[in-house]
Design a protein around this motif. Structure first.
Motif, mmCIF file in Angstrom:
data_model
loop_
_atom_site.group_PDB
_atom_site.id
_atom_site.type_symbol
_atom_site.label_atom_id
_atom_site.label_comp_id
_atom_site.label_asym_id
_atom_site.label_seq_id
_atom_site.Cartn_x
_atom_site.Cartn_y
_atom_site.Cartn_z
ATOM 1 N N LYS A 139 7.864 -15.832 -9.703
ATOM 2 C CA LYS A 139 9.228 -16.339 -9.351
ATOM 3 C C LYS A 139 9.319 -16.872 -8.456
ATOM 4 N N ARG A 140 9.267 -16.097 -6.669
ATOM 5 C CA ARG A 140 9.561 -15.881 -5.681
ATOM 6 C C ARG A 140 8.532 -16.907 -5.267
ATOM 7 N N VAL A 141 7.388 -16.741 -5.686
ATOM 8 C CA VAL A 141 5.772 -18.102 -5.072
ATOM 9 C C VAL A 141 6.230 -19.388 -4.872
ATOM 10 N N LYS A 142 6.927 -19.453 -6.191
ATOM 11 C CA LYS A 142 6.984 -21.124 -7.149
ATOM 12 C C LYS A 142 8.433 -21.306 -6.540
ATOM 13 N N LYS A 143 9.310 -20.462 -5.677
ATOM 14 C CA LYS A 143 10.512 -21.406 -5.178
ATOM 15 C C LYS A 143 10.187 -21.576 -4.147
ATOM 16 N N THR A 144 9.088 -20.980 -3.586
ATOM 17 C CA THR A 144 9.579 -21.182 -2.221
ATOM 18 C C THR A 144 8.188 -22.402 -1.895
ATOM 19 N N LEU A 145 7.046 -22.852 -3.286
ATOM 20 C CA LEU A 145 6.682 -23.728 -3.041
ATOM 21 C C LEU A 145 7.088 -25.338 -3.579
ATOM 22 N N SER A 146 8.307 -24.638 -4.290
ATOM 23 C CA SER A 146 8.501 -25.716 -4.736
ATOM 24 C C SER A 146 9.306 -26.723 -3.928
ATOM 25 N N THR A 147 9.095 -26.105 -2.896
ATOM 26 C CA THR A 147 9.560 -26.704 -2.035
ATOM 27 C C THR A 147 8.579 -28.054 -0.663
ATOM 28 N N ILE A 148 7.509 -27.615 -1.499
ATOM 29 C CA ILE A 148 6.226 -28.005 -0.764
ATOM 30 C C ILE A 148 5.341 -29.120 -1.473
ATOM 31 N N PRO A 149 5.817 -30.600 -1.755
ATOM 32 C CA PRO A 149 5.368 -31.081 -1.872
ATOM 33 C C PRO A 149 4.085 -31.042 -2.258
ATOM 34 N N ALA A 150 3.351 -32.325 -3.097
ATOM 35 C CA ALA A 150 1.881 -32.496 -4.030
ATOM 36 C C ALA A 150 1.075 -31.451 -3.623
ATOM 37 N N ILE A 151 1.265 -29.920 -3.678
ATOM 38 C CA ILE A 151 0.254 -29.555 -3.696
ATOM 39 C C ILE A 151 -1.147 -29.745 -5.056
ATOM 40 N N MET A 152 -0.822 -30.239 -5.631
ATOM 41 C CA MET A 152 -2.735 -29.922 -6.738
ATOM 42 C C MET A 152 -3.397 -30.445 -6.378
ATOM 43 N N GLU A 153 -4.918 -29.623 -6.566
ATOM 44 C CA GLU A 153 -6.515 -30.732 -6.177
ATOM 45 C C GLU A 153 -6.939 -30.679 -7.478
ATOM 46 N N THR A 154 -8.153 -31.195 -7.127
ATOM 47 C CA THR A 154 -8.048 -31.582 -8.162
ATOM 48 C C THR A 154 -9.629 -30.221 -9.465
ATOM 49 N N ARG A 155 -10.134 -29.569 -7.244
ATOM 50 C CA ARG A 155 -10.637 -28.045 -7.537
ATOM 51 C C ARG A 155 -10.167 -26.944 -8.257
ATOM 52 N N TYR A 156 -8.492 -27.464 -8.639
ATOM 53 C CA TYR A 156 -8.199 -26.216 -9.289
ATOM 54 C C TYR A 156 -7.949 -25.999 -11.040
ATOM 55 N N TYR A 157 -7.634 -27.019 -10.789
ATOM 56 C CA TYR A 157 -8.221 -27.517 -12.467
ATOM 57 C C TYR A 157 -9.395 -27.350 -13.045
ATOM 58 N N THR A 158 -10.237 -27.718 -12.166
ATOM 59 C CA THR A 158 -11.578 -27.467 -12.323
ATOM 60 C C THR A 158 -12.440 -25.843 -12.600
ATOM 61 N N ALA A 159 -11.188 -24.674 -11.321
ATOM 62 C CA ALA A 159 -11.269 -23.476 -11.519
ATOM 63 C C ALA A 159 -10.897 -23.231 -12.258
ATOM 64 N N MET A 160 -9.981 -23.638 -13.453
ATOM 65 C CA MET A 160 -9.217 -23.051 -14.051
ATOM 66 C C MET A 160 -9.838 -23.427 -15.476
ATOM 67 N N VAL A 161 -10.206 -24.650 -16.120
ATOM 68 C CA VAL A 161 -11.333 -24.593 -17.247
ATOM 69 C C VAL A 161 -12.468 -23.794 -17.037
ATOM 70 N N ASN A 162 -13.187 -23.252 -15.836
ATOM 71 C CA ASN A 162 -14.578 -22.015 -15.942
ATOM 72 C C ASN A 162 -13.698 -20.792 -15.617
ATOM 73 N N LEU A 163 -12.759 -20.924 -15.397
ATOM 74 C CA LEU A 163 -12.245 -18.881 -15.881
ATOM 75 C C LEU A 163 -11.348 -19.080 -17.449
ATOM 76 N N GLU A 164 -11.409 -19.999 -17.981
ATOM 77 C CA GLU A 164 -10.413 -19.694 -19.126
ATOM 78 C C GLU A 164 -10.958 -18.695 -20.241
ATOM 79 N N PRO A 165 -10.855 -17.469 -20.758
ATOM 80 C CA PRO A 165 -11.631 -16.051 -21.591
ATOM 81 C C PRO A 165 -12.532 -17.187 -22.826
#
Length: 198
Positions: A139-165
């Motif tokens: 919750k605290r990290v999300k609140k902090t990062l909500s003040t920072i625009p455009a934090i998404m990177e394509t590789r995050y999505y790839t990592a998420m897919v690869n980490l699916e159990p």
């Protein structure tokens, strides 16, 4: 010793020897002061330290304040796009036992496909015993990062897919977590949040 609030409404509580309550700051060691000062206001509003309070931030960094390392890590990683410097400061924050730094560093390690390291850092929050620390950090990290625009990177999505159990888990239920799905769920939450920031 009581809690003090500055004109900027951030916590400046000094952690030190409070045995002499009549003269609390007369023998204060500046190193201890800058290392231990609470910076919750700036942790929620990191841009304030980038602009108006940069000198103060540098003093806290020189004295190895874990919360300032967290703030600097966010600024370097997400604002200046200096990934290596950002990760260094977030790791220093975790070493100083600042839980938000531990959480974000672990999450970014997962997002960068450094899965064993990411899991190791998230495990420091003892989520297997109780999710409360991890939930509060999120919750605290999300609140902090909500003040920072455009934090998404394509590789995050790839990592998420690869980490699916591979096991059948409850994808949207954080109350039902196991050693197979916890990391995937946390990374999925981060990626979904980051995608909505753009």
């Amino acid at each position: 010793m009581g809690e003090e609030k500055s004109a900027n409404n951030y916590d400046t509580n000094y952690i030190g020897d409070s045995s002499n309550s009549n003269d609390e700051h007369s023998n204060s060691d500046p190193t201890n002061y800058f290392r231990n000062i609470y910076l919750s206001y700036f942790a929620a509003e990191p841009f304030e330290m980038l602009t108006k309070h940069n000198k103060f931030k540098e003093l806290c960094l020189e004295n190895d304040n874990p919360e300032t390392h967290y703030i600097e890590g966010i600024l370097q990683y997400f604002v200046h796009k200096e990934k290596r410097k950002g990760l260094f400061h977030l790791r220093q924050s975790s070493i100083g036992e600042y839980t938000n730094g531990t959480y974000l560093y672990g999450l970014l390690m997962l997002a960068l496909e450094h899965y064993p390291k990411g899991k190791k850092y998230l495990d420091k929050l003892q989520w297997k015993e109780n999710l409360s620390t991890s939930d509060h950090c999120r919750k605290r990290v999300k609140k902090t990062l909500s003040t920072i625009p455009a934090i998404m990177e394509t590789r995050y999505y790839t990592a998420m897919v690869n980490l699916e159990p591979q096991t059948e888990c409850y994808p949207d239920n954080m109350a039902q977590v196991c050693k197979h799905c916890y990391y995937s769920k946390r990374l999925t939450q981060f990626v979904q949040f980051a995608m909505n920031q753009d």
